[in-house]
Design an enzyme around this catalytic site. Structure first.
Site, short mmCIF file in Angstrom:
data_model
loop_
_atom_site.label_atom_id
_atom_site.label_comp_id
_atom_site.label_asym_id
_atom_site.label_seq_id
_atom_site.Cartn_x
_atom_site.Cartn_y
_atom_site.Cartn_z
N ASP A 149 37.88 74.48 61.44
CA ASP A 149 37.43 73.70 60.29
C ASP A 149 38.34 72.48 60.21
O ASP A 149 39.56 72.61 60.25
CB ASP A 149 37.62 74.50 58.99
CG ASP A 149 36.78 75.76 58.96
OD1 ASP A 149 35.70 75.77 59.59
OD2 ASP A 149 37.20 76.75 58.32
N ASP B 35 26.77 85.33 56.06
CA ASP B 35 28.01 85.81 55.45
C ASP B 35 27.81 87.25 55.04
O ASP B 35 26.82 87.58 54.37
CB ASP B 35 28.33 84.99 54.19
CG ASP B 35 28.88 83.62 54.56
OD1 ASP B 35 29.29 83.44 55.72
OD2 ASP B 35 28.89 82.73 53.68
#
Lengths: 251, 196
Positions: A130, A11
């Site tokens: 997702d 990230d």
């Protein structure tokens, strides 16, 4: 033999890696370039950089980061987060990214997938999905899992393939963060349904989980973050383990 | 090696940056160009490519590069789509290629997932391009079309069937995989090309 891929995910925010990175032997655990080089050295097959920078103005720092990483790294890498137009993709690929990952923007505008595929080639279009399993149904979520769409996972993945996605990165929200293993039954179903590679994400806790997702889950690649960042699993030992299970890996 | 003039052909198709960065890591400052004069005067020429064959051939034609490339006499290295365009023709949009290799590029059958994407092993290595590379080492591939094995094959790879991972004919070299993204193996192959 084509090997199964191990993909650490980083990230990044404002050009630096954030969240859950604990590397004592690096000078600066937040330096994305240094971390990328470390993973490449360890035998990562690819890397994914997920930009969690909130504002539009900060995108410039992402492009600079991509350039810095591309200058150092001799393995493929994918950049995701906040990509919504072919122009965004052009800028990232020109900076040296090999693939881009799109998620919410593809659900909101499915034609983006075909636009990107025809302009840049399917090979660089990763569609990230997702999804959460509840009440007997896998449902697609947006905005990092905060927004339910009512869209069925399997319908969406077939549509993404039809529109020209080159790969699917599937994260099970039920498994993500649990360290109890990947969503193998669903992964296997997806892998048999489409004819493009599936990257498993969400749930890695130990080496066996990776073996399971490659064998039972029929995944082509497996992505994880914290188990690598906290050195709970080291890539060389993971790959040796997979090899001992007769799973083809690049060592 | 570092004083060589290496030109990367720029025809708006593909990931030229990665190739440029890979050479820079070897201490070389490549020239990126579509100018005939610049390409002709290079010591070595790299012909990369990612994307769709017909579109890429049109882009070459627009710049007159379709006529220039087959006439080059210095070592030329085609990469991925660059290699496929160096062949006679491709099943991708029924595209006519540059005709350097008398071969037809074919599409993988859907027996397994297409594209062939990821790290796969290089087999039956031949020639100076693979000096110091051990058979069965891995290189990074991303492609849906392949060049069959022929007498010009320098190395092969297996996915669904044996296909050409690398080709050579006279001064023309080509790799289906991406040496610029293939870790230490790729570095060695790029070095070998530069040292030809």
């Amino acid at each position: 033999m084509l090997s199964k891929r191990i993909i650490p995910c980083l990230d990044v925010k404002d050009g630096r890696t954030v969240k859950g990175v604990n590397f004592v032997d690096l000078r600066d655990a937040g330096d994305a370039v240094e971390l990328a080089a470390y993973y490449a050295e360890q035998g990562a097959d690819e890397l994914v950089f997920l930009d969690i920078t909130a504002t539009h103005e900060k995108r410039k720092t992402l492009v600079e980061l991509v350039q810095k990483v591309a200058k150092e790294l001799n393995i493929p890498f994918t950049v995701g987060g906040g990509i919504s137009t072919p122009e965004d993709v052009g800028v990232l690929l020109n900076a040296g990214a090999d693939k881009v990952s799109i998620n919410s923007s593809a659900v909101r505008n499915p034609n983006l997938i075909s636009e990107l595929a025809s302009r840049f080639g399917s090979q660089c279009v990763v569609v990230a999905v997702d999804a959460r399993f509840a009440a007997g149904k896998w449902e697609v979520y947006l905005n990092g899992g905060r927004l339910a769409t009512g869209i069925d996972l399997f319908d969406w993945i077939l549509e993404a393939e039809r529109l020209g996605a080159g790969e699917i990165l599937f994260t099970s929200m039920n498994h993500d963060g649990t360290k109890n293993g990947f969503a193998n039954e669903t992964l296997a179903k997806l892998s048999e349904m489409v004819n493009i590679p599936i990257i498993a994400s969400g749930g890695a806790g130990n080496r066996e989980h990776f073996a399971d997702t490659f064998i039972e889950g029929k995944a082509d690649a497996a992505l994880a973050a914290s188990v690598f960042h906290f050195k709970e699993i080291e890539i060389p030992s993971l790959k040796n383990y997979l090899k001992s299970k007769n799973i083809p890996v690049r060592i | 090696m570092k004083d060589q003039k290496i030109v990367i052909i720029d025809y708006d198709a593909g990931n030229i940056q990665s190739v440029k960065y890979a050479l820079e890591r070897l201490g070389i400052t490549p020239i990126v160009s579509k100018e005939e004069e610049v390409i002709r005067n290079a010591d070595k020429v790299i012909f990369p490519g990612v994307g769709e064959a017909a579109w890429a051939m049109n882009s070459l034609r627009k710049n007159g590069l379709d006529l220039l490339i087959p006439q080059l006499t210095q070592p030329v290295l085609g990469i991925c789509l660059g290699m496929q365009l160096m062949c006679e023709s491709s099943e991708e949009s029924n595209t006519k290629g540059l005709g350097i290799f008398p071969l037809e590029v074919k599409r993988f059958t859907n027996e397994r997932k297409v594209p062939h994407m990821g790290w796969n092993q290089l087999e039956k290595l031949n020639g100076a391009l693979f000096k110091g590379v051990v058979a069965m080492e891995f290189a990074y591939f991303v492609h849906s079309y392949y060049v069959p094995v022929s007498e010009d094959t320098l190395a092969s790879c297996n996915y669904i069937l044996d296909f050409s991972a690398s080709l050579q004919k006279n001064n023309f070299y080509a790799c289906q995989f991406h040496p610029e993204k293939s870790g230490a193996v790729g570095v060695q192959i790029l070095k070998n090309f530069i040292n030809l």
